[in-house]
Design a protein around this motif. Structure first.
Motif, PDB file in Angstrom:
ATOM      1  N   SER A 167       0.705  -1.353   0.073  1.00 49.69           N
ATOM      2  CA  SER A 167      -0.045  -0.092   0.016  1.00 49.69           C
ATOM      3  C   SER A 167       0.752   1.355  -0.096  1.00 49.69           C
ATOM      4  O   SER A 167       0.084   2.417  -0.375  1.00 49.69           O
ATOM      5  CB  SER A 167      -0.912   0.138   1.130  1.00 49.69           C
ATOM      6  OG  SER A 167      -0.180  -0.293   2.259  1.00 49.69           O
ATOM      7  N   TYR A 168       2.040   1.158   0.394  1.00 50.51           N
ATOM      8  CA  TYR A 168       3.032   2.511   0.197  1.00 50.51           C
ATOM      9  C   TYR A 168       4.022   2.046  -0.712  1.00 50.51           C
ATOM     10  O   TYR A 168       5.074   2.832  -0.629  1.00 50.51           O
ATOM     11  CB  TYR A 168       3.534   2.633   1.690  1.00 50.51           C
ATOM     12  CG  TYR A 168       2.825   3.392   2.679  1.00 50.51           C
ATOM     13  CD1 TYR A 168       2.689   4.552   2.851  1.00 50.51           C
ATOM     14  CD2 TYR A 168       1.788   2.536   3.617  1.00 50.51           C
ATOM     15  CE1 TYR A 168       1.952   5.449   3.571  1.00 50.51           C
ATOM     16  CE2 TYR A 168       0.845   3.064   4.465  1.00 50.51           C
ATOM     17  CZ  TYR A 168       0.847   4.379   4.342  1.00 50.51           C
ATOM     18  OH  TYR A 168       0.123   5.133   5.378  1.00 50.51           O
ATOM     19  N   LYS A 200       6.200   5.193  -1.949  1.00 48.35           N
ATOM     20  CA  LYS A 200       6.240   6.394  -1.210  1.00 48.35           C
ATOM     21  C   LYS A 200       7.585   6.417  -0.234  1.00 48.35           C
ATOM     22  O   LYS A 200       8.017   5.318   0.061  1.00 48.35           O
ATOM     23  CB  LYS A 200       4.971   6.164  -0.229  1.00 48.35           C
ATOM     24  CG  LYS A 200       3.659   5.999  -0.981  1.00 48.35           C
ATOM     25  CD  LYS A 200       3.166   7.506  -1.302  1.00 48.35           C
ATOM     26  CE  LYS A 200       1.754   7.258  -1.997  1.00 48.35           C
ATOM     27  NZ  LYS A 200       1.536   8.391  -2.899  1.00 48.35           N
ATOM     28  N   ASP A 240       6.587  11.734   1.490  1.00 53.07           N
ATOM     29  CA  ASP A 240       5.362  11.549   1.540  1.00 53.07           C
ATOM     30  C   ASP A 240       4.919  11.777   3.026  1.00 53.07           C
ATOM     31  O   ASP A 240       3.699  12.146   3.196  1.00 53.07           O
ATOM     32  CB  ASP A 240       5.150  10.189   0.769  1.00 53.07           C
ATOM     33  CG  ASP A 240       5.271  10.062  -0.554  1.00 53.07           C
ATOM     34  OD1 ASP A 240       4.557  10.890  -1.493  1.00 53.07           O
ATOM     35  OD2 ASP A 240       6.641   9.641  -0.900  1.00 53.07           O
ATOM     36  N   GLN A 253       2.415  17.513  -4.212  1.00 47.06           N
ATOM     37  CA  GLN A 253       1.218  16.403  -4.010  1.00 47.06           C
ATOM     38  C   GLN A 253       0.860  16.113  -2.668  1.00 47.06           C
ATOM     39  O   GLN A 253       0.498  14.876  -2.437  1.00 47.06           O
ATOM     40  CB  GLN A 253       2.033  15.225  -4.531  1.00 47.06           C
ATOM     41  CG  GLN A 253       3.301  14.796  -4.271  1.00 47.06           C
ATOM     42  CD  GLN A 253       3.998  13.788  -4.927  1.00 47.06           C
ATOM     43  OE1 GLN A 253       4.203  14.170  -6.339  1.00 47.06           O
ATOM     44  NE2 GLN A 253       4.744  12.914  -4.417  1.00 47.06           N
ATOM     45  N   ASN A 294      -3.451  20.152   0.713  1.00 42.53           N
ATOM     46  CA  ASN A 294      -3.512  18.603   0.756  1.00 42.53           C
ATOM     47  C   ASN A 294      -2.535  17.949   1.837  1.00 42.53           C
ATOM     48  O   ASN A 294      -1.771  17.056   1.623  1.00 42.53           O
ATOM     49  CB  ASN A 294      -3.469  17.851  -0.620  1.00 42.53           C
ATOM     50  CG  ASN A 294      -3.664  16.536  -0.718  1.00 42.53           C
ATOM     51  OD1 ASN A 294      -4.149  16.005   0.141  1.00 42.53           O
ATOM     52  ND2 ASN A 294      -2.942  15.664  -1.757  1.00 42.53           N
ATOM     53  N   ARG A 337      -1.718  16.852   5.568  1.00 42.84           N
ATOM     54  CA  ARG A 337      -2.492  16.475   6.587  1.00 42.84           C
ATOM     55  C   ARG A 337      -1.444  16.222   7.963  1.00 42.84           C
ATOM     56  O   ARG A 337      -0.165  16.004   7.639  1.00 42.84           O
ATOM     57  CB  ARG A 337      -3.202  15.015   6.703  1.00 42.84           C
ATOM     58  CG  ARG A 337      -4.104  15.247   5.656  1.00 42.84           C
ATOM     59  CD  ARG A 337      -5.179  13.825   5.705  1.00 42.84           C
ATOM     60  NE  ARG A 337      -4.300  12.689   5.342  1.00 42.84           N
ATOM     61  CZ  ARG A 337      -4.075  11.691   5.973  1.00 42.84           C
ATOM     62  NH1 ARG A 337      -4.627  11.536   7.118  1.00 42.84           N
ATOM     63  NH2 ARG A 337      -3.440  10.384   5.458  1.00 42.84           N
ATOM     64  N   CYS A 352      -2.013   7.458   8.217  1.00 42.11           N
ATOM     65  CA  CYS A 352      -1.297   8.286   7.104  1.00 42.11           C
ATOM     66  C   CYS A 352      -1.595   7.873   5.684  1.00 42.11           C
ATOM     67  O   CYS A 352      -1.126   8.372   4.860  1.00 42.11           O
ATOM     68  CB  CYS A 352       0.403   7.930   7.372  1.00 42.11           C
ATOM     69  SG  CYS A 352       0.921   8.604   8.821  1.00 42.11           S
ATOM     70  N   SER A 353      -2.236   6.868   5.535  1.00 41.71           N
ATOM     71  CA  SER A 353      -2.826   6.332   4.188  1.00 41.71           C
ATOM     72  C   SER A 353      -3.934   7.042   3.554  1.00 41.71           C
ATOM     73  O   SER A 353      -4.694   7.868   4.153  1.00 41.71           O
ATOM     74  CB  SER A 353      -3.150   4.826   4.183  1.00 41.71           C
ATOM     75  OG  SER A 353      -4.381   4.724   4.785  1.00 41.71           O
ATOM     76  N   GLN A 354      -4.213   6.694   2.292  1.00 41.69           N
ATOM     77  CA  GLN A 354      -5.381   7.470   1.591  1.00 41.69           C
ATOM     78  C   GLN A 354      -6.707   7.127   2.375  1.00 41.69           C
ATOM     79  O   GLN A 354      -7.461   7.890   2.462  1.00 41.69           O
ATOM     80  CB  GLN A 354      -5.525   6.901   0.224  1.00 41.69           C
ATOM     81  CG  GLN A 354      -4.789   7.779  -0.656  1.00 41.69           C
ATOM     82  CD  GLN A 354      -5.466   9.398  -0.540  1.00 41.69           C
ATOM     83  OE1 GLN A 354      -6.446   9.462  -0.549  1.00 41.69           O
ATOM     84  NE2 GLN A 354      -4.490  10.123  -0.415  1.00 41.69           N
ATOM     85  N   SER A 380      -7.503   9.345   4.993  1.00 40.65           N
ATOM     86  CA  SER A 380      -7.498  10.837   4.809  1.00 40.65           C
ATOM     87  C   SER A 380      -8.395  11.766   5.219  1.00 40.65           C
ATOM     88  O   SER A 380      -8.255  12.954   5.226  1.00 40.65           O
ATOM     89  CB  SER A 380      -7.202  10.822   2.913  1.00 40.65           C
ATOM     90  OG  SER A 380      -8.519  10.506   2.682  1.00 40.65           O
TER      91      SER A 380
END
Ligand SMILES: NC(=O)c1ccc[n+]([C@@H]2O[C@H](COP(=O)([O-])OP(=O)(O)OC[C@H]3O[C@@H](n4cnc5c(N)ncnc54)[C@H](O)[C@@H]3O)[C@@H](O)[C@H]2O)c1
Length: 257
Positions: free
Chosen positions: A4-5, A8, A87, A137, A181, A183, A236-238, A241
Motif C-alpha cells: 500500500s505504500y 512512497k 510523502d 502532491q 493536501n 495532513r 497516514c494512508s489514503q 485521509s
C-alpha cells in the motif's frame, strides 16, 4: 497493508528506538522507502543493518540530532536526493523526564525535554511542509504524543507540557495546510515496552514517581508496538485521509480512565 505504500517515502525519527523501529518495519512491510533517523549511532547501525537485509534498497539510515535545525534541513535534502520525494514524516523521537514536579525541576531538564519533544518536531515539520509544498502532491505528518497530553499524573512537568504542546502543533499545522493536501495527525499512545526509561532510570525523582505511581489504579495493559504501528500506517494512508488534526488515543483505554 502489503504494497500500500509502494513508491512512497517515509521519514521516521527515533527509528532505532522501540516504537520508531516498529513503525519503520510496518512501513517497509507495506513496500515504502524508509529513512531511519536517530541520534544513537549504535542502535541506529543495528536497526539499519537488520532492516536493510530484509528490505534491500528501501532503507536509508541517517544519524541526526533533530534538535539541530541545519541537520534537519540536510536530513530532508538527503532524503529527496535518494528517494526523489517525501510523502510521510513520523515525528516519533522523544525523551522522558525524571518525574520532577515544577518545584523540583531543573531548567536544563525542561530545556532538554522541550527541545527534543516539541521544538524538534516543529523543525522537522517546517522542512517537511516546505518539501510537500514544492512537490505539489501533499503529504502527511504523524506526531507521537502520549496519554500524558490528557492527564497530569503520568510524567513530570516537562514531559507532560511537551506532549500537550505537540497537540497544539498538530492542530495548527492541520488547519493551516488542509487546503494544500497536507495532513497532520497525532497519536497518543499508552504505556509500551521500549527503551524510553533508559534516560531517566538513574536520576528519577522518587517522590514524584511514587506520587504518580499511586494514582495508577487502572493499571493498563502495555500497548503492543506492532498494533500502534499499524494504526500509524492507516492514519497516514489514503484510507485515513479524512483524519486531519485528529488526536487519536492508542492506549488500551488508559486515556479514558
Ligand atoms: N514507551 C512508552 O510507554 C510511551 C508512551 C507514550 C508515548 N511514548 C512516545 O513514543 C515515542 C517513542 O518512544 P519510545 O518509547 O519508543 O522510546 P525509545 O527510547 O525506545 O525511542 C526513542 C528514540 O528517540 C531517539 N532520540 C532521542 N533524542 C533524539 C534526538 N535528539 N534526535 C534523534 N533521535 C533522538 C532515541 O535515540 C531513541 O532511539 C516518544 O515520543 C515517546 O515520548 C512512549
Amino acid at each position: 497493508m502489503t504494497d500500500s505504500y509502494r513508491g512512497k517515502t517515509v521519514i521516521v525519527t527515533g527509528a532505532a528506538g522501540g516504537l520508531g523501529r516498529a513503525i519503520a518495519q510496518a512501513f517497509l512491510s507495506a513496500s515504502a522507502n524508509v529513512v531511519l533517523v536517530d541520534v544513537n549511532p549504535a542502535r541506529l547501525a543495528a536497526c539499519s543493518s537488520e532492516l536493510s537485509t530484509s528490505y534491500p534498497g528501501h532503507v536509508l539510515a541517517l544519524q541526526v540530532n533533530i534538535t539541530d535545525e541545519s541537520a534537519v534541513e540536510e536530513m530532508i535534502n538527503t532524503t529527496t536526493s535518494k528517494f526523489s520525494t517525501l510523502d510521510v514524516l513520523v515525528n516519533n523521537a522523544g525523551i522522558m523526564d525524571h518525574y520532577d514536579p515544577v518545584g523540583g525541576l531543573e531548567k536544563a531538564m525542561w530545556d532538554r525535554v522541550i527541545a527534543v519533544n516539541l521544538t524538534a518536531p516543529m523543525l522537522t515539520s517546517k522542512y517537511a511542509v516546505k518539501q510537500f509544498l514544492e512537490q505539489e502532491q501533499g503529504g502527511a505528518i504523524l506526531n507521537v504524543s502520549s496519554t500524558s497530553a490528557l492527564k497530569g499524573f503520568i510524567a513530570g512537568a516537562a514531559y507532560t507540557a511537551s506532549k500537550h504542546g505537540i497537540i497544539g502543533l498538530t492542530k495548527n499545522t492541520a488547519v493551516f495546510y488542509a487546503k494544500k493536501n497536507i495532513r497532520c495527525i497525532a497519536i497518543l499512545p499508552g504505556p509500551m515496552q521500549t527503551n524510553v526509561g533508559d534516560a531517566w532510570a538513574d536520576g528519577m525523582n522518587e517522590e514524584g514517581y511514587e506520587t504518580m505511581d499511586k494514582a495508577r489504579a487502572f493499571d493498563p495493559e502495555l500497548c503492543e508496538l506492532s498494533k500502534v504501528a499499524e494504526t500509524v500506517l492507516h492514519l497516514c494512508s489514503q484510507a485515513g485521509s479524512v483524519c486531519n488534526g485528529a488526536c487519536v488515543t492508542v492506549d488500551n483505554a488508559w486515556g479514558a480512565w
